[in-house]
Design an enzyme around this catalytic site. Sequence first.
Site, PDB file in Angstrom:
ATOM      1  N   HIS A   1       0.870  -1.181   0.000  1.00 14.31           N
ATOM      2  CA  HIS A   1       0.000   0.000   0.000  1.00 14.31           C
ATOM      3  C   HIS A   1       0.912   1.238   0.000  1.00 14.31           C
ATOM      4  O   HIS A   1       2.023   1.184   0.527  1.00 14.31           O
ATOM      5  CB  HIS A   1      -0.819  -0.062   1.295  1.00 14.31           C
ATOM      6  CG  HIS A   1      -1.912   0.959   1.411  1.00 14.31           C
ATOM      7  ND1 HIS A   1      -1.675   2.263   1.763  1.00 14.31           N
ATOM      8  CD2 HIS A   1      -3.258   0.845   1.257  1.00 14.31           C
ATOM      9  CE1 HIS A   1      -2.833   2.911   1.812  1.00 14.31           C
ATOM     10  NE2 HIS A   1      -3.802   2.082   1.509  1.00 14.31           N
TER      11      HIS A   1
ATOM     12  N   ASP B   1       3.139  -4.822   8.141  1.00 15.16           N
ATOM     13  CA  ASP B   1       1.920  -4.031   8.009  1.00 15.16           C
ATOM     14  C   ASP B   1       0.750  -4.998   8.171  1.00 15.16           C
ATOM     15  O   ASP B   1       0.402  -5.730   7.246  1.00 15.16           O
ATOM     16  CB  ASP B   1       1.902  -3.344   6.641  1.00 15.16           C
ATOM     17  CG  ASP B   1       0.577  -2.637   6.369  1.00 15.16           C
ATOM     18  OD1 ASP B   1      -0.310  -2.661   7.249  1.00 15.16           O
ATOM     19  OD2 ASP B   1       0.429  -2.071   5.272  1.00 15.16           O
TER      20      ASP B   1
ATOM     21  N   GLN C   1      -4.416  -5.508   7.069  1.00  8.79           N
ATOM     22  CA  GLN C   1      -5.399  -6.415   6.471  1.00  8.79           C
ATOM     23  C   GLN C   1      -5.363  -7.803   7.100  1.00  8.79           C
ATOM     24  O   GLN C   1      -6.118  -8.685   6.693  1.00  8.79           O
ATOM     25  CB  GLN C   1      -5.150  -6.545   4.956  1.00  8.79           C
ATOM     26  CG  GLN C   1      -5.219  -5.236   4.199  1.00  8.79           C
ATOM     27  CD  GLN C   1      -6.620  -4.630   4.192  1.00  8.79           C
ATOM     28  OE1 GLN C   1      -7.613  -5.302   4.482  1.00  8.79           O
ATOM     29  NE2 GLN C   1      -6.716  -3.361   3.863  1.00  8.79           N
TER      30      GLN C   1
ATOM     31  N   LYS D   1     -10.371  -0.769  10.484  1.00  9.53           N
ATOM     32  CA  LYS D   1     -10.475  -1.941   9.607  1.00  9.53           C
ATOM     33  C   LYS D   1     -10.783  -3.200  10.402  1.00  9.53           C
ATOM     34  O   LYS D   1     -10.906  -4.283   9.849  1.00  9.53           O
ATOM     35  CB  LYS D   1      -9.162  -2.132   8.835  1.00  9.53           C
ATOM     36  CG  LYS D   1      -8.909  -1.053   7.784  1.00  9.53           C
ATOM     37  CD  LYS D   1      -7.758  -1.459   6.879  1.00  9.53           C
ATOM     38  CE  LYS D   1      -7.112  -0.298   6.164  1.00  9.53           C
ATOM     39  NZ  LYS D   1      -7.950   0.361   5.160  1.00  9.53           N
TER      40      LYS D   1
ATOM     41  N   CYS E   1      -4.718   2.506  -3.696  1.00 13.18           N
ATOM     42  CA  CYS E   1      -3.492   3.017  -3.062  1.00 13.18           C
ATOM     43  C   CYS E   1      -2.322   2.068  -3.258  1.00 13.18           C
ATOM     44  O   CYS E   1      -1.490   1.901  -2.366  1.00 13.18           O
ATOM     45  CB  CYS E   1      -3.694   3.305  -1.576  1.00 13.18           C
ATOM     46  SG  CYS E   1      -4.842   4.634  -1.268  1.00 13.18           S
TER      47      CYS E   1
END
Lengths: 159, 409
Positions: B126, B203, B206, B229, B367
Amino acid sequence: MSELEELYQEVIIDHSKSPRNFHALKEANRHAEGYNPLCGDHFKVALRVEGDVIQEIGFEGTGCAISKASASMMTGSVKGKTVTEAKALFEEFRNLFAGESIQKANVERLGKLAAFAGVREYPVRVKCATLAWHTLKAGLEGEGQTVSTELPSTEWEAG
Amino acid sequence: MIRDAFDAVRVRKNFPALNQKIYGKPLVYLDNAATTQKPKSVIDALEQYYSSENANIHRGIYYLSQQATNAYEGVRARVRQFLNARSSEEIIFVRGATEGINLVAQSYGRTYVKEGDEIVVSVMEHHSNIVPWQMLCDEAGARLRVIPINDEGEILTGEYENLLNERTKLVSIAHVSNVIGTLNPVKEMVEKAHGRGIPVLVDGAQAVPHLKVDVQDLDCDFLVFSGHKMFGPTGVGVLYGKSELLEKMPPYQGGGDMISSVTFEKTVYNKIPYKFEAGTPHIAGVIGLGRAIDYLNEIGMEEIAAYEEELLRVATEALGRVPGLRLIGTARKKSAIVSFVLKEVHPHDIGTILDRQGVAIRAGHHCAMPLMQRFGVPATARASFAFYNTKEDVDALCRALGKVREVFK
């Protein structure tokens, strides 16, 4: 007609699938590029302006059906017109998306371009319909300019 | 079997926003990789906090402030438990995953990354895991190296190992791709990097909402995620960092709460994690995040992962039957995110037509423009699932795609 059919009129689908004047222009003397960084739409518009008249116009690039059809129909509408007439037509085109309701005179002056009236119901898509026009205007006003839907320097429609 | 007992239809009732009509059609919300809807318990927690518990934390000597401090610090302890971190001091509250990455880039990066050094990311990152490193590289005279992927959207692990060298100062990698759903082998990647003494940031934006993430098992040095999220409020997220690294990192921002003492001659910084939490934090957001974690724990992350895996299987099969549809990203290990393109129809037009059928998906570059270039597409349409989605939602998506075909016949 449903709102979707209003948006994706036959003439728009046709121009998006078989865009007219969709090519580079060897003898062009004006160029501009337009981006919509949010959806990746990107068009180059090239013009051959002689005196005050747009003799030739071509475009290249990728975009959604609305932006591509708009670019295609725009090239057909401004070819042979003076720079002043082309700019006035853009103002007329923008008016299609402004105000409380569509004006009859506005629709008459736009002719075929009035097919984009359905975009009124889709505020986020107005930028798609006007991207090529903003690019054209930049090309008419100066050589080699780049416009973006996300830069404050151009007066983009609400969306 | 417990798995069969998972009842998405019942769970949906906890999410008020899911129970509405869009253009007269029931909302089918498939943009969970962008943000998730909130359960009633999270919404209630925010209201309750502002209605009767609001006070600033860490400084008050009165009842309400102590209550607010307890609630805020209580969430820190729950996040620790949720991630299986060793200590609560390794949990730093930030605005979201983006701020977490920026914190590491500005604090760790500006201290340890020098001219000629390298930072390794993958092509599927991202923008939030690209741009902070580019900014750092520009400033330090360092170089960003990019791990390539295969056509299925999987990391080329051999290429990754070749990129690691004595100049590599950090690896920063998505656990799960926000565009194509690839579940990256982060544990193995961490092991390879550690073999050369290189720290790794994961990261987890997700991953954390959709599968059990154990930072000690991964052995990552940093991990970031966003509250919104994972069914929590916007504007709050977490940076996990190993305490030995956090201890030697300078503060990210200066202000109140991050100091022990201040004179005009010298300021002594507070201990971790407070050293990294300058100013009044998003107290309500943190409390809401805590309630979201409680909610996820009640269902169970293993349950969620198993159910979403089944949804992904159903969605992949169903979309595979849609004429002219091409899936972008077909990794063997995936989370429930499906990107696709349709022949001769731009994703933006797909998005508009689906919207009119009540189906909310994302269309664009998500993104991740370098990843779009890798697959040679300007944009994709993306359906991303959560545990409150059902097989009926997949059917609605496919029916709506039929409408796209009708419009563009």
